[in-house]
Scaffold this active site. Structure first.
Site: not given
Length: 436
Positions: A112, A115, A279
């Site tokens: 993640s 991102k 997230s």
């Protein structure tokens, strides 16, 4: 002030300090009866700055004297076997110099931390105040309304009430009004090859359609609960229930149809804060598809990943070796380098266009995905970072201000490791930067 808010304020002050220091002097005099009076004007000598980006014993164009000791400690902690295959990069944001690295150009699974790249591309393209307008138009059939998906995946009950109120009485037959949804703005290919259908019920993702309530969450109060398998139909059903609808489902809006009602999304910066702190994969994938459309690319996972990398490349960032099959990091096929992640964070710390990105990062032991980490560590309240977790992958990338007032950006990714042990070891690495 709540505990989480207090730590947010600490971090915000650090970010402002990194930009060059701010001094504020305020004076109020309260009498016994509570009235305020103004004393004679005061002449105040400007005090010494509480924070200076470059310490007086350092060199803005060279290596800080404490760097060698810090690098030695990073080398020692990076050898922790819990980290499996570790790659990483650390930059002194004051000088822009990379002071420590381990294979920073090697592409690995980033999870993640992708991102960060998506958020940066969105800020560079749309700006922090950008909003998305969701409209409901008159349908081709009598007494039907069509909700046209435009990319807002976080509609809430209040916005649906507002849309329903705007629609009532506008159609010739009056209520009830049947409500359909048009999802043609995005590709019908709404599920990336690297995702798993069981992750819908697990709460990680949902079929990507250009309008949803609460990012497809079945229970909006549970950010990690199961998601819907038909998020756009859920919106048409929920809006239809407010209007007494007997029918709902998919359709295509007539061209140039009359607009009955519309609502705006939250500004981009607010959406980024939610995406980064929790997230949220759906929020990231929605932004990716809007970026793809802004560049004339297909509004699917592959088009979104290409758009993000193209935008970063055009702004001078080296995306060599990066491959994004999505824009959330959920796909195990994604590849990125810690050199790229660190460079984006350094650009945010040293410039202004990406500076809002730093506000979105969770705070150690206080907010978001870091709320339960760093407790009892010297990094508590000082580390701001995006986490990343997949099977055999743990990542951490963000900023920290050291005890000797240096501002560092960093990106660490551990592949081929056990998640929880690697996570603890990454927290030690980041806290090492705080210790200075």
């Amino acid at each position: 002030m709540a505990r989480r808010d207090w730590w947010w304020v600490i971090s915000a002050v650090l970010v402002v300090g990194a930009a060059g220091g701010v001094t504020t002097v305020a004076a109020l005099k309260a009498e016994a009866d509570g009235a305020l009076t103004h004393a004679a004007p005061l002449t105040v000598t400007r005090p010494t700055e509480a924070f200076t980006p470059v310490p007086t014993d350092g060199d803005a164009t060279g290596t800080y004297p404490g760097t060698a000791e810090l690098v030695a400690r990073l080398d020692a902690f990076a050898a922790d076997p819990r980290l499996g295959h570790l790659v990483g990069s650390v930059t002194d944001a004051t000088t822009g110099e990379v002071i420590w690295s381990r294979d920073p150009d090697q592409p690995v699974r980033p999870a993640s931390t992708v991102k960060i790249l998506t958020a940066a591309a969105a800020l560079l393209t749309f700006g922090p105040e950008h909003t998305v307008t969701t409209a409901v138009v008159e349908g081709a059939e009598p007494d039907t309304a069509v909700l046209v998906g435009a990319g807002d995946v976080d509609l809430d009950a209040g916005q649906l009430d507002e849309l329903a109120a705007g629609i009532r009485g506008q159609l010739p037959g009056g209520d009830p009004v049947d409500v359909f949804v048009d999802t043609s703005r995005w590709s019908a290919d709404n599920f990336a090859p690297g995702w798993f259908r069981e992750d819908i019920a697990a709460g990680y993702i949902t079929p990507m359609e250009p309008v949803m309530m609460n990012r497809g969450l079945v229970d909006p109060t549970n950010a990690h609960g199961p998601r819907s398998a038909e998020p756009a139909v859920d919106v048409s059903r929920a809006l239809g229930e407010r209007l007494g609808a007997r029918r709902f489902g998919y359709t295509t809006a007539p061209p140039d149809a009359r607009v009955l009602a519309s609502v705006n999304s939250a500004p981009l910066l607010h959406r980024l804060e939610l995406m980064m702190r929790t997230s949220d994969n759906v929020a990231a994938e929605a932004l990716g598809r809007e970026l793809a459309l802004s560049r004339g690319l297909p509004a699917d996972s592959a088009g979104a990943g290409r758009a993000v990398l193209d935008i970063l490349r055009e702004h001078g960032l080296d995306v060599t070796g990066a491959r994004l099959d999505d824009t959330s990091g959920l796909s195990g096929e994604d590849q990125a380098t810690t050199g790229l992640l660190d460079a984006v964070l350094t650009a945010a710390a040293r410039g202004t266009e990406l500076r809002p990105l730093l506000e979105t990062l969770p705070v150690a032991a206080a907010t978001g995905t870091l709320a339960n980490r760093f407790d009892g560590s010297v990094g508590r309240g000082w580390v701001r970072a995006k986490t990343g977790t997949l099977t055999d992958t743990s990542a951490l990338a963000g900023t920290v201000t050291s005890a000797d007032r240096r501002v560092y950006t960093f990106a660490f990714i551990s592949n081929d490791s056990e998640i929880l042990p690697a996570r603890d070891a990454l927290d030690v690495l980041a806290s090492t930067l705080r210790a200075g």
